[in-house]
Design a protein around this motif. Structure first.
Motif, PDB file in Angstrom:
ATOM      1  N   HIS A  95      12.928  24.340   0.406  1.00 34.22           N
ATOM      2  CA  HIS A  95      12.034  25.357   0.934  1.00 34.22           C
ATOM      3  C   HIS A  95      10.683  24.729   1.252  1.00 34.22           C
ATOM      4  CE1 HIS A  95      10.653  29.356   1.815  1.00 34.22           C
ATOM      5  NE2 HIS A  95       9.657  29.258   0.965  1.00 34.22           N
ATOM      6  N   PRO A  96       9.962  25.238   2.233  1.00 36.33           N
ATOM      7  CA  PRO A  96       8.654  24.674   2.579  1.00 36.33           C
ATOM      8  C   PRO A  96       7.746  24.502   1.361  1.00 36.33           C
ATOM      9  CG  PRO A  96       9.287  26.290   4.198  1.00 36.33           C
ATOM     10  CD  PRO A  96      10.330  26.342   3.124  1.00 36.33           C
ATOM     11  N   ASN A  97       6.791  23.597   1.491  1.00 40.96           N
ATOM     12  CA  ASN A  97       5.920  23.117   0.416  1.00 40.96           C
ATOM     13  C   ASN A  97       6.697  22.141  -0.454  1.00 40.96           C
ATOM     14  OD1 ASN A  97       3.716  24.588   1.298  1.00 40.96           O
ATOM     15  ND2 ASN A  97       4.371  26.387   0.157  1.00 40.96           N
ATOM     16  N   MET A  98       7.246  21.195   0.241  1.00 39.87           N
ATOM     17  CA  MET A  98       8.197  20.212  -0.216  1.00 39.87           C
ATOM     18  C   MET A  98       9.498  20.946  -0.431  1.00 39.87           C
ATOM     19  SD  MET A  98       6.512  17.593   0.116  1.00 39.87           S
ATOM     20  CE  MET A  98       7.750  16.460  -0.469  1.00 39.87           C
ATOM     21  N   ALA A  99      10.427  20.309  -0.010  1.00 39.40           N
ATOM     22  CA  ALA A  99      11.616  21.090   0.109  1.00 39.40           C
ATOM     23  C   ALA A  99      12.453  20.977  -1.100  1.00 39.40           C
ATOM     24  CB  ALA A  99      12.394  20.586   1.309  1.00 39.40           C
ATOM     25  N   LEU A 120      -2.243  10.206   6.763  1.00 34.39           N
ATOM     26  CA  LEU A 120      -1.173  10.312   7.757  1.00 34.39           C
ATOM     27  C   LEU A 120       0.037  11.018   7.173  1.00 34.39           C
ATOM     28  CD1 LEU A 120      -0.014   9.605  10.533  1.00 34.39           C
ATOM     29  CD2 LEU A 120       0.624   7.363   9.611  1.00 34.39           C
ATOM     30  N   LEU A 121       0.440  10.632   5.965  1.00 37.89           N
ATOM     31  CA  LEU A 121       1.602  11.254   5.332  1.00 37.89           C
ATOM     32  C   LEU A 121       1.371  12.740   5.100  1.00 37.89           C
ATOM     33  CD1 LEU A 121       4.381  11.020   3.985  1.00 37.89           C
ATOM     34  CD2 LEU A 121       3.212  10.419   1.854  1.00 37.89           C
ATOM     35  N   GLY A 122       0.165  13.093   4.664  1.00 35.51           N
ATOM     36  CA  GLY A 122      -0.131  14.507   4.428  1.00 35.51           C
ATOM     37  C   GLY A 122      -0.013  15.339   5.688  1.00 35.51           C
ATOM     38  N   GLY A 123      -0.562  14.827   6.790  1.00 35.46           N
ATOM     39  CA  GLY A 123      -0.499  15.556   8.052  1.00 35.46           C
ATOM     40  C   GLY A 123       0.915  15.675   8.583  1.00 35.46           C
ATOM     41  N   VAL A 124       1.662  14.595   8.511  1.00 34.68           N
ATOM     42  CA  VAL A 124       3.048  14.607   9.001  1.00 34.68           C
ATOM     43  C   VAL A 124       3.917  15.508   8.132  1.00 34.68           C
ATOM     44  CG1 VAL A 124       5.123  13.184   9.255  1.00 34.68           C
ATOM     45  CG2 VAL A 124       2.945  12.387  10.188  1.00 34.68           C
ATOM     46  N   THR A 125       3.701  15.486   6.828  1.00 32.68           N
ATOM     47  CA  THR A 125       4.472  16.345   5.923  1.00 32.68           C
ATOM     48  C   THR A 125       4.297  17.816   6.271  1.00 32.68           C
ATOM     49  OG1 THR A 125       4.403  14.759   4.105  1.00 32.68           O
ATOM     50  CG2 THR A 125       4.761  17.060   3.508  1.00 32.68           C
ATOM     51  N   ASP A 126       3.076  18.223   6.599  1.00 32.51           N
ATOM     52  CA  ASP A 126       2.814  19.625   6.921  1.00 32.51           C
ATOM     53  C   ASP A 126       3.633  20.112   8.107  1.00 32.51           C
ATOM     54  OD1 ASP A 126       1.097  20.112   4.848  1.00 32.51           O
ATOM     55  OD2 ASP A 126      -0.730  19.747   6.013  1.00 32.51           O
ATOM     56  N   SER A 127       3.897  19.228   9.071  1.00 29.29           N
ATOM     57  CA  SER A 127       4.609  19.664  10.280  1.00 29.29           C
ATOM     58  C   SER A 127       6.081  19.268  10.293  1.00 29.29           C
ATOM     59  CB  SER A 127       3.918  19.087  11.526  1.00 29.29           C
ATOM     60  OG  SER A 127       3.937  17.677  11.512  1.00 29.29           O
ATOM     61  N   ASN A 180       0.862  -1.182   0.000  1.00 29.14           N
ATOM     62  CA  ASN A 180       0.000   0.000   0.000  1.00 29.14           C
ATOM     63  C   ASN A 180       0.897   1.230   0.000  1.00 29.14           C
ATOM     64  OD1 ASN A 180      -2.376  -1.464   0.004  1.00 29.14           O
ATOM     65  ND2 ASN A 180      -2.464  -1.563   2.241  1.00 29.14           N
ATOM     66  N   ALA A 181       0.546   2.224  -0.800  1.00 31.96           N
ATOM     67  CA  ALA A 181       1.453   3.347  -1.009  1.00 31.96           C
ATOM     68  C   ALA A 181       0.735   4.680  -0.938  1.00 31.96           C
ATOM     69  CB  ALA A 181       2.151   3.213  -2.367  1.00 31.96           C
ATOM     70  N   ALA A 182       1.504   5.713  -0.665  1.00 34.37           N
ATOM     71  CA  ALA A 182       1.000   7.083  -0.632  1.00 34.37           C
ATOM     72  C   ALA A 182       2.152   8.012  -0.991  1.00 34.37           C
ATOM     73  CB  ALA A 182       0.445   7.423   0.744  1.00 34.37           C
ATOM     74  N   GLY A 183       1.818   9.193  -1.483  1.00 31.12           N
ATOM     75  CA  GLY A 183       2.868  10.129  -1.857  1.00 31.12           C
ATOM     76  C   GLY A 183       2.423  11.572  -1.742  1.00 31.12           C
ATOM     77  N   VAL A 184       3.374  12.454  -1.511  1.00 33.84           N
ATOM     78  CA  VAL A 184       3.155  13.898  -1.575  1.00 33.84           C
ATOM     79  C   VAL A 184       4.220  14.468  -2.499  1.00 33.84           C
ATOM     80  CG1 VAL A 184       2.013  14.180   0.653  1.00 33.84           C
ATOM     81  CG2 VAL A 184       4.503  14.205   0.545  1.00 33.84           C
ATOM     82  N   TYR A 185       3.880  15.559  -3.189  1.00 33.70           N
ATOM     83  CA  TYR A 185       4.720  16.019  -4.291  1.00 33.70           C
ATOM     84  C   TYR A 185       4.902  17.533  -4.263  1.00 33.70           C
ATOM     85  CZ  TYR A 185       2.971  11.442  -5.643  1.00 33.70           C
ATOM     86  OH  TYR A 185       2.617  10.120  -5.625  1.00 33.70           O
ATOM     87  N   THR A 186       5.951  18.002  -4.943  1.00 30.30           N
ATOM     88  CA  THR A 186       6.258  19.420  -5.002  1.00 30.30           C
ATOM     89  C   THR A 186       5.067  20.243  -5.495  1.00 30.30           C
ATOM     90  OG1 THR A 186       7.768  21.074  -5.928  1.00 30.30           O
ATOM     91  CG2 THR A 186       7.178  19.250  -7.358  1.00 30.30           C
ATOM     92  N   VAL A 193       4.635  10.284 -13.438  1.00 31.93           N
ATOM     93  CA  VAL A 193       4.592   8.839 -13.678  1.00 31.93           C
ATOM     94  C   VAL A 193       4.298   8.104 -12.381  1.00 31.93           C
ATOM     95  CG1 VAL A 193       5.970   6.827 -14.339  1.00 31.93           C
ATOM     96  CG2 VAL A 193       6.089   8.929 -15.699  1.00 31.93           C
ATOM     97  N   THR A 194       4.927   8.505 -11.290  1.00 36.80           N
ATOM     98  CA  THR A 194       4.691   7.857  -9.991  1.00 36.80           C
ATOM     99  C   THR A 194       3.252   8.070  -9.536  1.00 36.80           C
ATOM    100  OG1 THR A 194       7.008   8.084  -9.341  1.00 36.80           O
ATOM    101  CG2 THR A 194       5.410   7.786  -7.568  1.00 36.80           C
ATOM    102  N   GLN A 195       2.749   9.291  -9.698  1.00 33.13           N
ATOM    103  CA  GLN A 195       1.356   9.546  -9.336  1.00 33.13           C
ATOM    104  C   GLN A 195       0.409   8.667 -10.154  1.00 33.13           C
ATOM    105  OE1 GLN A 195       0.422  13.947  -8.710  1.00 33.13           O
ATOM    106  NE2 GLN A 195       2.541  14.081  -9.375  1.00 33.13           N
TER     107      GLN A 195
END
Length: 408
Positions: free
Chosen positions: A190-194, A214-221, A48-54, A65-67
């Motif tokens: 820089h913030p908003n993905m570094a 979970l990943l989205g919330g943790v990424t924000d902080s 099971n996978a999840a991702g956040v992106y620039t 492609v990953t998305q």
């Protein structure tokens, strides 16, 4: 038992410590030296996978492609990464090359094509030398192993000086669960993905939807609270894969051990974020800005990021100059509500401003503190109860030297 006591850091852990994961790396010729420049994480089963992106408008082809891969059924079984070339701003050819990498990796590891993610990091605007990349992918299976975490970490580095990885262990429903992470990033952060890439693995049983939240919330902080130079890259991405092989009951916020799992997950994210900030190009120290007493979480985060991202604050920390005026100026320009009569500022435990008025302090003691490897700046607005922490690094002569000659 407190949540922070419910997970244990595994000192020798790596991205392959969670059950079902292997990794490896090799040199395929993208870098001028013989350093590894192609790596992969492989799971025994579709994870099971999840991702956040620039949020950069010029998002690199591999991210799309990953998305697309994750969107099919929320799973990945292999995550391929190259360094030395970002495959960004390369048009349709770049997109075709990223898809060719995905197809080649799927064939090499015997997995479904949509179960392969691809990412790249390095110089923007140059086409990948695909014969070298495809040749390397063919050789990768022989380099993948259960203890291949360090080889993978080497393969993802660009201007980084050190590898960045960590792992924690905890109990979920009586089953031993691991959460691990590896990352690269040193400049264009820089913030908003570094230029940051993050990879997390876990053997916990958790579905893709819960993992994404979970990943989205943790990424924000964590990942979104770091800055080195104010530049947001075209290639930033954090991907997490969960094999489920620990055999625990499926994790949701209603699970009795959810808080412990979330704490362990957040620890891994924060550890990697701080490691990236500490390894900023040319940096000599980590700067941590803690904001308290804000009216909202948004305000606290915006002010913390503005202070830690200020070139003047970063320069003052490099020069060990306790110039609190630069801090208060950054607070005031963050675009958030501030009572100009109630702000306190400390550098470590040295108070320099109380209720927006200067406080006498020992300049020599303050300078000595600022020479350390960790500088903590505390700002209390006395306007509310919200807090936030951001991380960055000092601005040095070496930062200019490194980036003036990045392509050469």
């Amino acid at each position: 038992m407190k949540v922070k006591d419910q997970f244990t850091v595994v000192p020798e852990g790596s991205i392959t410590t969670p059950q079902g994961f292997r990794a490896g790396g090799l040199h395929c010729g993208l870098k001028k030296t013989n350093r590894f420049d192609l790596g992969v994480i492989v799971c025994e089963v579709p994870a099971n996978a999840a991702g956040v992106y620039t949020l950069n408008a010029f998002q690199a082809a591999p991210l799309r492609v990953t998305q697309d891969s994750i969107a099919v059924d929320g799973k990945l079984q292999a995550m391929l990464v190259n360094s030395g070339n970002a495959n960004a701003c390369t048009g349709q050819q770049g997109e075709d090359d990223a898809r060719s990498m995905r197809a080649a990796a799927a064939k090499a590891f015997g997995v479904a094509e949509h179960h392969v993610g691809v990412t790249s990091t390095g110089v923007i605007g140059e086409l990948l030398p695909m014969p070298k990349v495809l040749g390397g992918i063919e050789k990768l299976p022989a380099e993948v192993k259960a203890d291949g975490g360090e080889d993978f970490c080497q393969a993802i580095l660009t201007t980084d000086l050190v590898q960045k990885m960590t792992c924690v262990r905890l109990s979920v429903g009586g089953k031993t669960v691991h959460i691990a992470g590896a990352a690269k990033g040193s400049g264009m952060i820089h913030p908003n993905m570094a230029t940051m890439l993050g990879f997390m693995t876990t053997d916990a049983n958790i579905d893709s939807a819960q993992l994404q939240k979970l990943l989205g919330g943790v990424t924000d902080s964590t990942f979104n609270m770091i800055t080195v130079d104010g530049d947001t890259s075209t290639n930033d991405m954090v991907v997490v894969m969960a094999s489920g092989l620990a055999g625990n009951d499926s994790l949701t916020p209603a699970h009795e051990d959810w808080a412990a799992f979330e704490a362990g997950f957040r620890f891994v994210g924060e550890y990697l974020a701080k490691a990236i900030a500490r390894d900023g190009e040319g940096a000599t120290k980590l700067i941590e800005v803690n904001v308290a007493g804000a009216q909202s979480q948004e305000a606290a985060r915006a002010i913390a990021k503005t202070v830690v991202g200020s070139s003047l604050v970063k320069s003052a920390c490099f020069g060990a100059d306790a110039n609190w005026g630069r801090i208060i100026a950054a607070v005031g320009r963050a675009g958030q509500p501030v009572n100009t009569e109630t702000v306190d500022v400390r550098m470590g435990d040295i108070s320099v401003l109380e209720q927006s008025r200067p406080v006498r302090f020992d300049e020599e003691r303050a300078a000595e503190y600022l020479k350390g490897e960790l500088v903590q700046i505390h700002v209390n607005l006395h306007m509310g109860s919200e807090t936030a922490t951001a991380w960055g690094c000092d601005l040095t002569y070496d930062y200019v030297r490194i980036n003036a000659a990045y392509r050469t």
